[in-house]
Scaffold this motif. Structure first.
Motif, mmCIF file in Angstrom:
data_model
loop_
_atom_site.group_PDB
_atom_site.id
_atom_site.type_symbol
_atom_site.label_atom_id
_atom_site.label_comp_id
_atom_site.label_asym_id
_atom_site.label_seq_id
_atom_site.Cartn_x
_atom_site.Cartn_y
_atom_site.Cartn_z
ATOM 1 N N ARG A 121 0.798 -1.224 0.000
ATOM 2 C CA ARG A 121 0.000 0.000 0.000
ATOM 3 C C ARG A 121 0.835 1.281 0.000
ATOM 4 O O ARG A 121 0.837 2.055 0.965
ATOM 5 N N ILE A 123 2.121 5.166 -1.142
ATOM 6 C CA ILE A 123 1.401 6.437 -1.338
ATOM 7 C C ILE A 123 2.098 7.275 -2.410
ATOM 8 O O ILE A 123 1.930 8.489 -2.480
ATOM 9 N N LEU A 125 1.621 7.677 -5.501
ATOM 10 C CA LEU A 125 0.779 8.415 -6.445
ATOM 11 C C LEU A 125 0.251 9.713 -5.819
ATOM 12 O O LEU A 125 0.113 10.733 -6.505
ATOM 13 N N THR A 163 -6.600 5.262 -7.701
ATOM 14 C CA THR A 163 -6.437 5.233 -6.249
ATOM 15 C C THR A 163 -7.551 6.033 -5.582
ATOM 16 O O THR A 163 -7.787 7.191 -5.944
ATOM 17 N N THR A 165 -8.100 6.879 -2.058
ATOM 18 C CA THR A 165 -7.691 7.956 -1.155
ATOM 19 C C THR A 165 -6.761 8.939 -1.888
ATOM 20 O O THR A 165 -6.730 10.124 -1.547
HETATM 21 C C1 UD1 Z 1 -9.373 2.497 -0.309
HETATM 22 C C2 UD1 Z 1 -10.290 2.008 0.779
HETATM 23 C C3 UD1 Z 1 -10.116 0.509 0.972
HETATM 24 C C4 UD1 Z 1 -10.289 -0.229 -0.336
HETATM 25 C C5 UD1 Z 1 -9.410 0.377 -1.431
HETATM 26 C C6 UD1 Z 1 -9.674 -0.208 -2.806
HETATM 27 C C7 UD1 Z 1 -10.506 3.923 2.245
HETATM 28 C C8 UD1 Z 1 -10.159 4.548 3.538
HETATM 29 N N1 UD1 Z 1 -9.960 2.730 2.006
HETATM 30 O O1 UD1 Z 1 -8.041 2.262 0.113
HETATM 31 O O2 UD1 Z 1 -11.082 0.066 1.926
HETATM 32 O O3 UD1 Z 1 -9.938 -1.580 -0.183
HETATM 33 O O4 UD1 Z 1 -9.637 1.796 -1.518
HETATM 34 O O5 UD1 Z 1 -11.004 -0.047 -3.155
HETATM 35 O O6 UD1 Z 1 -11.269 4.455 1.455
HETATM 36 N N2 UD1 Z 1 -1.579 2.362 -5.018
HETATM 37 C C9 UD1 Z 1 -0.285 2.657 -5.406
HETATM 38 N N3 UD1 Z 1 0.216 3.886 -5.075
HETATM 39 C C10 UD1 Z 1 -0.520 4.824 -4.400
HETATM 40 C C11 UD1 Z 1 -1.827 4.510 -4.011
HETATM 41 C C12 UD1 Z 1 -2.348 3.269 -4.341
HETATM 42 O O7 UD1 Z 1 0.392 1.837 -6.022
HETATM 43 O O8 UD1 Z 1 0.006 5.918 -4.148
HETATM 44 C C13 UD1 Z 1 -2.148 1.033 -5.357
HETATM 45 C C14 UD1 Z 1 -2.475 0.190 -4.111
HETATM 46 O O9 UD1 Z 1 -1.343 -0.510 -3.649
HETATM 47 C C15 UD1 Z 1 -3.565 -0.725 -4.644
HETATM 48 C C16 UD1 Z 1 -4.317 0.180 -5.635
HETATM 49 O O10 UD1 Z 1 -3.414 1.225 -5.978
HETATM 50 O O11 UD1 Z 1 -2.996 -1.794 -5.358
HETATM 51 C C17 UD1 Z 1 -5.590 0.767 -5.097
HETATM 52 O O12 UD1 Z 1 -5.332 1.376 -3.842
HETATM 53 P P1 UD1 Z 1 -6.166 2.610 -3.313
HETATM 54 O O13 UD1 Z 1 -7.385 2.808 -4.147
HETATM 55 O O14 UD1 Z 1 -5.255 3.780 -3.135
HETATM 56 O O15 UD1 Z 1 -6.614 2.100 -1.865
HETATM 57 P P2 UD1 Z 1 -6.835 3.025 -0.619
HETATM 58 O O16 UD1 Z 1 -7.308 4.356 -1.080
HETATM 59 O O17 UD1 Z 1 -5.666 2.938 0.294
#
Ligand code: UD1
Length: 420
Positions: A121, A123, A125, A163, A165
């Motif tokens: 997980r 951040i 992005l 993504t 969040t």
């Molecule tokens: C949010 C939800 C979580 C849900 C997820 C996917 C909240 C508080 N949490 O988590 O319950 O399971 O969405 O629907 O709303 N990624 C990157 N780089 C980044 C950010 C994300 O590579 O900077 C990847 C993650 O590892 C993952 C994918 O993108 O494989 C999706 O993640 P993301 O949508 O960001 O999940 P969260 O927002 O953390």
């Protein structure tokens, strides 16, 4: 430490009221940092993650008055810009304060959230997008330090991956930025849609809400007046209780739901044999006597949610045949498999694909909750297991399910919270 003791039942029945969505509430609470007025939020779920974020805001100098399902947040007194490790380590979503604090104060420090039970997980992005908006970002001693002394500047951001969040963070950052920000490949989850709608209703021009391209007109640092609003119903809580109806082959009615947000979950339950009747804000599951096997692939909204994958795996253990469940979002989101196996489930894993051979009688056991949604899968399995299941480490469940044992008790489940 608390644990849940659940005795298998023949059936359950009754009505469950769905609470406000945790994942909508978190960005909406972070959004109050953009306001100059006291913001009134209704229909908040009483779950640990909400209390954690309100505590974080209080530590930064805001006042938060949280009663029943309502909170009044006043961030006009906010005078700190550092989200410290002790809070961030308990909730990754604390990263949601980065965009709003940076755009309002020109600087912000947030402890790096690190990995969690379901995967790395990152951040990256969020950070890359803020850099494109002119922020200078360094990582030091476990903290992200972001600076933009002259404010953030609107620009075009293309997310490499969708993504949730990340999109919320950049929408909030863009709200007070100078000029127009366009986010391409934005998340379309209902929780992101509500954030955009509330901002839009409070004077921020946002085009494309609910689509993959969002355009936000920034207010160049001018704080907003945010009108009172009510958080949307929790689609994951609702989906979990629909699975409780399906697995116990019992008719259950949910109130305070938005069925439009449940499309992919309802479609899969229909494939497994259930049918549904609904009104504007209620839904009743009419389960079938035979649960059919299913193929599930988790993807971004409006496809099947990763947050429902574990619950469907529990359900698939009771299907007449072999189900295939493919996890495409988080590399390690199969921690519930070994616990379900302890209860007698026949599941094999190959990379990100689980094969579940159904109709295995489950038996009660001591099992351990490993993450929020994995915990609810264990609750579902316990409902149909022979004998007693003790689910340990339920602080994971308490992060996201409002009054779970009370709601399940009301529909006839034999469930108790005990202390080790
Ligand atoms: C949010 C939800 C979580 C849900 C997820 C996917 C909240 C508080 N949490 O988590 O319950 O399971 O969405 O629907 O709303 N990624 C990157 N780089 C980044 C950010 C994300 O590579 O900077 C990847 C993650 O590892 C993952 C994918 O993108 O494989 C999706 O993640 P993301 O949508 O960001 O999940 P969260 O927002 O953390």
């Amino acid at each position: 430490m608390d644990y849940l003791q659940i005795k298998g039942v023949d059936s359950i029945n009754g009505t469950i009221k769905i609470s406000g969505a945790k994942n909508a509430s978190l960005p909406l609470i972070a959004m109050t940092i953009l306001a100059k007025n006291s913001v009134h939020i209704k229909n908040l779920p009483a779950v640990a993650d909400i209390k954690t974020l309100l505590k974080l805001l209080s530590n930064l100098g805001a006042t938060c008055d949280f009663h029943d399902d309502k909170v009044i947040v006043n961030t006009s007194t906010l005078n700190q810009t550092k989200a410290t490790y002790d809070i961030v380590k308990t909730m990754r979503a604390s990263i949601l304060v980065l965009g709003p604090i940076l755009t309002r104060f020109g600087h912000c420090e947030v402890s790096l959230p690190g990995g969690c039970a379901i995967g790395q997980r990152p951040i990256d992005l969020h950070l890359k997008a803020l850099e494109q908006m002119g922020a200078e970002i360094t990582i030091q001693a476990g903290y992200v330090e972001a600076k933009a002394p002259n404010g953030l500047k609107g620009c075009e951001i293309i997310f490499d991956k969708i993504t949730v969040t990340g999109t919320a963070n950049i929408v909030m950052a863009a709200a007070l930025a100078h000029g127009k920000t366009t986010i391409i490949n934005a998340a379309r989850e209902p929780e992101v849609v509500q954030l955009c709608e509330v901002l839009n209703n409070s004077g921020i021009n946002i085009d494309g809400t609910g689509t993959a391209v969002l355009t936000i007109e920034g207010r160049a640092g001018k704080l907003m007046d945010i009108n009172e609003f009510s958080v949307i119903p929790d689609r994951i809580e609702a989906g979990t209780y629909l699975c409780a109806g399906a697995i116990t082959k019992s008719e259950i009615t949910l109130t305070n739901v938005n069925t439009h947000h449940l499309g992919a979950v309802i479609a899969k339950l229909e494939e497994m044999g259930s049918s549904f009747s609904s009104t504007q804000d209620t839904i009743t599951i009419h389960p079938s006597k035979i649960i059919k096997p299913v193929r599930v692939i988790t993807q971004e909204y409006p496809a099947f949610p990763t947050d429902m994958q574990a619950q469907f795996m529990a359900l698939a253990t009771q299907a007449e045949g072999t189900s295939i469940i493919e996890e495409r979002l988080f590399e390690n989101r199969f921690m519930h498999v070994s616990e379900l196996q302890r209860m007698g489930a026949d599941i094999s894993l190959n990379g990100n694909v689980a094969t579940v051979n159904g109709r295995n009688k489950l038996s009660g056991a001591d099992v351990m909750a490993t993450d929020l949604r994995a915990s609810s899968a264990l609750v579902l399995a316990a409902l149909v297991a022979d004998g007693i299941t003790n689910i340990h480490r339920i602080y994971h469940l308490d992060r996201g399910y409002d009054s779970l044992e009370k709601k399940l008790k009301n529909v006839g489940t034999d469930i108790q919270r005990l202390n080790e």
